[in-house]
Design a protein around this motif. Structure first.
Motif, PDB file in Angstrom:
ATOM      1  N   TYR A 172       0.847  -1.195   0.000  1.00  0.00           N
ATOM      2  CA  TYR A 172       0.000   0.000   0.000  1.00  0.00           C
ATOM      3  C   TYR A 172       0.881   1.242   0.000  1.00  0.00           C
ATOM      4  O   TYR A 172       1.779   1.378   0.840  1.00  0.00           O
ATOM      5  CB  TYR A 172      -0.923   0.002   1.212  1.00  0.00           C
ATOM      6  N   GLU A 173       0.626   2.147  -0.929  1.00  0.00           N
ATOM      7  CA  GLU A 173       1.422   3.366  -1.044  1.00  0.00           C
ATOM      8  C   GLU A 173       0.515   4.579  -1.197  1.00  0.00           C
ATOM      9  O   GLU A 173      -0.389   4.577  -2.037  1.00  0.00           O
ATOM     10  CB  GLU A 173       2.374   3.292  -2.241  1.00  0.00           C
ATOM     11  N   VAL A 174       0.761   5.584  -0.397  1.00  0.00           N
ATOM     12  CA  VAL A 174       0.087   6.869  -0.558  1.00  0.00           C
ATOM     13  C   VAL A 174       0.797   7.701  -1.613  1.00  0.00           C
ATOM     14  O   VAL A 174       0.177   8.400  -2.407  1.00  0.00           O
ATOM     15  CB  VAL A 174       0.045   7.622   0.791  1.00  0.00           C
ATOM     16  N   SER A 175       2.141   7.586  -1.628  1.00  0.00           N
ATOM     17  CA  SER A 175       2.954   8.334  -2.584  1.00  0.00           C
ATOM     18  C   SER A 175       4.232   7.548  -2.864  1.00  0.00           C
ATOM     19  O   SER A 175       4.734   6.815  -1.998  1.00  0.00           O
ATOM     20  CB  SER A 175       3.300   9.722  -2.028  1.00  0.00           C
ATOM     21  N   ASP A 176       4.768   7.707  -4.075  1.00  0.00           N
ATOM     22  CA  ASP A 176       6.007   7.027  -4.432  1.00  0.00           C
ATOM     23  C   ASP A 176       7.206   7.546  -3.637  1.00  0.00           C
ATOM     24  O   ASP A 176       8.248   6.885  -3.565  1.00  0.00           O
ATOM     25  CB  ASP A 176       6.286   7.203  -5.932  1.00  0.00           C
TER      26      ASP A 176
END
Length: 284
Positions: A172-176
């Motif tokens: 899970y990623e909100v931003s790279d």
């Protein structure tokens, strides 16, 4: 009452109180030895895990963090959308004694899990003398069924819920720009908490049996409130399965439905037994 009679009565009362006090301390002494034997079993199994830690760590503790884990291979067979091929995360250690404490804590945890059947047997040995003959027969399979349900829950939590949770949160990623780096203690805590909670949840039929035996719960009541139980179990399944898709939520919830239905059967059997005992008492 004369002074002699009062003295005799006082001596008898004192004797009864001393007898009861000795019996109480005898029970405490028996309990102490049951706890000591259970602790010894935990320590022995923990030491076995500690001295075989390389194999346990690589094959079991880190299992849910490897793409070739059994669960992920089975998920790939369901379709490409469920396949886990990599983790966008790394596990790190941020404490000087972190890896050493990891080995100790996980070895103790493994010792506790493996010794659960023996611990339950010691509990049964302690409470068995206080039960009536009918109660002993009714609860004769307590150790076996409680152990089997707990171990089934541990397996389900380890092979189903924990991998789903790890895979979802690791990828899970909100931003790279934000990299996932989990501490080893956080990883172990999550896997251990999930597996132990699911193991306890799988004891639901045992809890239902106890509540039904003391008259708090009945099979009739559980059947009547089944529709509400379904909603509650769906909520619980959604909580223990962090993945948002419906399929994984249902996979987590299905065993809860089965356990509830088993609980209805158990409660109904106990209810009929209590009713039969009541009729026999009234007719005697």
């Amino acid at each position: 009452m004369s002074d002699d009679n009062k003295l005799v009565k006082a001596i008898k009362d004192k004797g009864k109180s001393l007898e009861a006090e000795m019996s109480f301390f005898d029970h405490l002494e028996a309990l102490r030895w049951h706890l000591i034997r259970a602790a010894i079993a935990v320590v022995v199994l923990a030491l076995v895990a500690f001295f075989n830690y390389d194999y346990i760590f690589n094959n079991y503790i880190m299992g849910p963090f490897r793409p070739d884990f059994w669960t992920y291979r089975m998920m790939c067979k369901l379709g490409e959308g469920f396949c886990i091929t990599k983790f966008n995360a790394v596990i790190i250690n941020t404490e000087v004694a972190g890896q050493f404490m990891l080995q100790i804590n996980s070895s103790v945890l493994i010792g506790i899990i493996l010794s659960i059947p023996y611990i339950l047997w010691e509990i049964w040995r302690f409470i068995k003398p206080a039960l009536l003959e009918k109660e002993r027969k009714a609860a004769s399979g307590f150790v076996f069924y409680a152990s089997m349900l707990f171990l089934l829950g541990i397996l389900f939590g380890y092979y189903v819920i924990a991998p789903e949770s790890i895979a979802f949160l690791a990828n899970y990623e909100v931003s790279d720009t934000i990299k996932n780096e989990f501490t080893v203690s956080s990883y172990l805590s999550m896997v251990a908490t999930i597996t132990l909670i699911i193991g306890i949840v799988f004891e639901l039929p045992i809890f239902i049996y106890i509540l039904a035996s003391i008259g708090i719960l009945t099979g009739t009541f559980m059947k009547r409130t089944r529709r509400y139980a379904v909603v509650i179990l769906l909520i619980v399944g959604a909580i223990i399965s962090p993945s948002p898709d419906f399929l994984t939520t249902m996979i987590a919830t299905l065993p809860l439905f089965v356990l509830y239905e088993v609980g209805i059967v158990v409660a109904s059997v106990v209810e009929k037994r209590r009713a039969r005992a009541h009729d026999e008492l009234m007719n005697s």
